[in-house]
Design a protein around this motif. Structure first.
Motif, PDB file in Angstrom:
ATOM      1  N   MET A 123       0.957  -1.411  -0.197  1.00  0.00           N
ATOM      2  CA  MET A 123       0.123  -0.023   0.025  1.00  0.00           C
ATOM      3  C   MET A 123       0.815   1.450  -0.076  1.00  0.00           C
ATOM      4  O   MET A 123       1.726   1.739   0.928  1.00  0.00           O
ATOM      5  N   VAL A 124       0.807   1.883  -1.077  1.00  0.00           N
ATOM      6  CA  VAL A 124       1.635   3.039  -1.247  1.00  0.00           C
ATOM      7  C   VAL A 124       1.042   4.449  -1.788  1.00  0.00           C
ATOM      8  O   VAL A 124      -0.037   4.269  -2.669  1.00  0.00           O
ATOM      9  N   PRO A 216      -5.884   3.948   0.257  1.00  0.00           N
ATOM     10  CA  PRO A 216      -7.405   3.687  -0.068  1.00  0.00           C
ATOM     11  C   PRO A 216      -7.144   2.320  -1.065  1.00  0.00           C
ATOM     12  O   PRO A 216      -8.240   1.713  -1.157  1.00  0.00           O
ATOM     13  N   ASP A 217      -6.021   2.020  -1.553  1.00  0.00           N
ATOM     14  CA  ASP A 217      -5.931   0.752  -2.557  1.00  0.00           C
ATOM     15  C   ASP A 217      -4.736   0.127  -2.228  1.00  0.00           C
ATOM     16  O   ASP A 217      -3.611   0.722  -1.880  1.00  0.00           O
ATOM     17  N   GLU A 218      -4.918  -1.064  -2.374  1.00  0.00           N
ATOM     18  CA  GLU A 218      -3.755  -2.184  -2.221  1.00  0.00           C
ATOM     19  C   GLU A 218      -3.123  -2.559  -3.668  1.00  0.00           C
ATOM     20  O   GLU A 218      -4.098  -3.023  -4.572  1.00  0.00           O
ATOM     21  N   PHE A 230      -0.995  -9.081 -11.838  1.00  0.00           N
ATOM     22  CA  PHE A 230      -1.002  -7.659 -11.205  1.00  0.00           C
ATOM     23  C   PHE A 230      -2.604  -7.353 -10.890  1.00  0.00           C
ATOM     24  O   PHE A 230      -3.460  -7.403 -11.667  1.00  0.00           O
ATOM     25  N   ARG A 231      -2.682  -7.175  -9.743  1.00  0.00           N
ATOM     26  CA  ARG A 231      -4.203  -6.763  -8.994  1.00  0.00           C
ATOM     27  C   ARG A 231      -4.166  -5.474  -8.352  1.00  0.00           C
ATOM     28  O   ARG A 231      -3.121  -5.285  -7.660  1.00  0.00           O
ATOM     29  N   THR A 232      -5.225  -4.806  -8.499  1.00  0.00           N
ATOM     30  CA  THR A 232      -5.287  -3.722  -7.868  1.00  0.00           C
ATOM     31  C   THR A 232      -6.606  -3.478  -6.886  1.00  0.00           C
ATOM     32  O   THR A 232      -7.713  -4.061  -7.786  1.00  0.00           O
ATOM     33  N   ILE A 233      -6.795  -3.534  -5.719  1.00  0.00           N
ATOM     34  CA  ILE A 233      -7.878  -3.386  -4.800  1.00  0.00           C
ATOM     35  C   ILE A 233      -8.178  -2.460  -3.926  1.00  0.00           C
ATOM     36  O   ILE A 233      -7.272  -1.546  -3.493  1.00  0.00           O
ATOM     37  N   ASP A 234      -9.469  -2.009  -4.287  1.00  0.00           N
ATOM     38  CA  ASP A 234      -9.824  -0.887  -3.552  1.00  0.00           C
ATOM     39  C   ASP A 234     -10.247  -1.170  -2.069  1.00  0.00           C
ATOM     40  O   ASP A 234     -11.443  -2.024  -1.903  1.00  0.00           O
TER      41      ASP A 234
END
Length: 427
Positions: A123-124, A216-218, A230-234
């Motif tokens: 988380m950045v 807010p996102d991982e 590659f995954r982005t998660i809210d």
């Protein structure tokens, strides 16, 4: 799939049984955490190796320390509800420089060296997005013994990839806060890039009011032996579906060894107009188990491959062991006194996911959790957490070693009331 979830008689597998018979689960285990920090402390002895480059080209070793004109501060924040501690990297405005944080083995301080399949969660957030900045979060090939990064330019020079022989990473570049790239390189060849617009519902803008900020996102990078995902998660929305992008062409060498790293880079070219502050809120590395690797499922997501059910920390019963609730002490402490809780044993197998401790007292003090591989030599698992008078400290950490204990240090006033308890938890 219907039926009960249980051991298949006469085999090492677990499965479900329905009118058609046994449906085998190809593996019954949980992934093992290799590294975890939420930045209650920034430890360069047991958590991170800090290196830098002042010329991004070339294939030589990186130098110890933070790059000139860059600085690392923190932990910061975490005081407000739902905010998280973080470290802040001031990326400065000097071009052709990079600061690199490489994960260490949190028990020994040696380089953390991993091989696929492995997963990275991060988380950045960034104070701004400039085209002149690059932040990389991912895996970089290394020597399997020393952990020194392996770099080369046999087929192409890629300074913004650190010239890594093999690598894969998220890359935060460009001026748009809602975009990220997925990048990778194989066998010192040219670059492979997954377009930034693939990751919808994603932002690097922090929530909250400085310094109490949260991400807010991982970002989740799964490096498997035959593919990378590659995954982005809210993390704040129950309705936003995670975005998943998968690549399987010319993947990084799955038999090589890798370091887990974060790279803060100002490439050659126009200098940034102002310094960007990059914040790292959480970093987690775990062995990622491909539950069914049969050809029919080679193109399935790990959670969607039939006949596999997700066996592990969420939902699945893995054995008959129940958590034990431990009372460490109910005896009030004198002024300046310390309670050293009993050594708690998680066992030699991955039965539990977390160690939790709860402490309450009528006088101010501090609480921390310690960890050990042998119940003899103990090291900090958390920073000292402030315990307010008539307050409560509730702490939970992932189980990555066998033994844990809780430490309570009373302040300058004798207590009349104190209770410390602990337990191992599945979820």
């Amino acid at each position: 799939m219907t039926g009960s979830f249980e051991n298949i008689p006469g085999t090492r597998f677990r499965g479900t049984r329905d009118p058609e018979g046994w449906k085998p689960q190809m593996l019954a285990t949980t992934a093992q955490d290799r590294f975890y920090t939420q930045f209650f402390a920034f430890d360069t002895t047991l958590d991170f190796e800090v290196l830098h480059l002042t010329a991004l080209g070339g294939t030589g070793p990186l130098s110890p320390g933070v790059a000139p004109s860059m600085a690392i501060t923190g932990p910061l924040g975490g005081a407000a509800a739902l905010s998280s501690p973080y470290i802040a990297v001031d990326m400065g405005t000097t071009v052709d420089t990079a600061t690199v944080l490489l994960c260490r083995d949190q028990e020994t301080g040696a380089p953390l060296i991993v091989r696929p399949p492995v997963e990275l969660r991060a988380m950045v957030t960034l104070s701004q997005r400039l085209a002149e900045n690059n932040v990389l979060i991912g895996f970089f090939e290394c020597d399997p013994v020393t952990g020194v990064l392996r770099r080369g330019t046999t087929y192409a020079a890629l300074p913004t990839f650190l010239n890594s022989r093999n690598m894969c990473a998220f890359r935060l570049d460009g001026a748009t806060a809602t975009q990220s790239n997925g990048i990778y390189r194989a066998a010192e060849s040219g670059a492979f890039t997954i377009g930034a617009t693939s990751f919808t519902g994603f932002t690097t803008v922090a929530t909250g009011t400085a310094p109490d900020l949260s991400a807010p996102d991982e970002m989740v990078l799964s490096f498997e032996r035959d593919a990378i995902r590659f995954r982005t998660i809210d993390v704040n929305s129950p309705t936003v579906v995670p975005t998943v992008v998968r690549r399987s062409d010319a993947v990084p060498n799955p038999t090589a060894s890798y370091r887990v790293g974060l790279v803060f880079m100002n490439p050659s070219g126009p200098a940034p107009v102002s310094a960007t502050i990059a914040r790292v809120h959480m970093l987690n590395v775990l062995d990622s188990v491909r539950l069914d690797t049969s050809p029919r499922n080679a193109d399935q997501d790990i959670q969607g491959a039939w006949p596999v059910q997700h066996v592990g920390q969420i939902g699945a019963r893995i054995d008959s062991v129940s958590p034990t609730i431990n009372t460490d002490s109910t005896t009030a402490l004198g002024a300046g006194a310390t309670l050293t809780g009993a050594s708690r044993d998680a066992g030699a197998t991955a039965t539990f996911s977390y160690f939790a401790a709860n402490v309450t007292a009528d006088q101010a003090g501090t609480v921390r959790v310690e960890k050990s591989t042998d119940a003899t030599t103990w090291r900090r698992a958390t920073a000292d957490l402030a315990l307010a008078a008539n307050g409560v400290v509730d702490v939970r950490i992932p189980v990555t070693v066998r033994y844990h204990r809780v430490i309570v240090v009373n302040g300058g006033v004798a207590q009349t009331l104190m209770m410390a308890t602990s337990a191992y938890l599945r979820t």
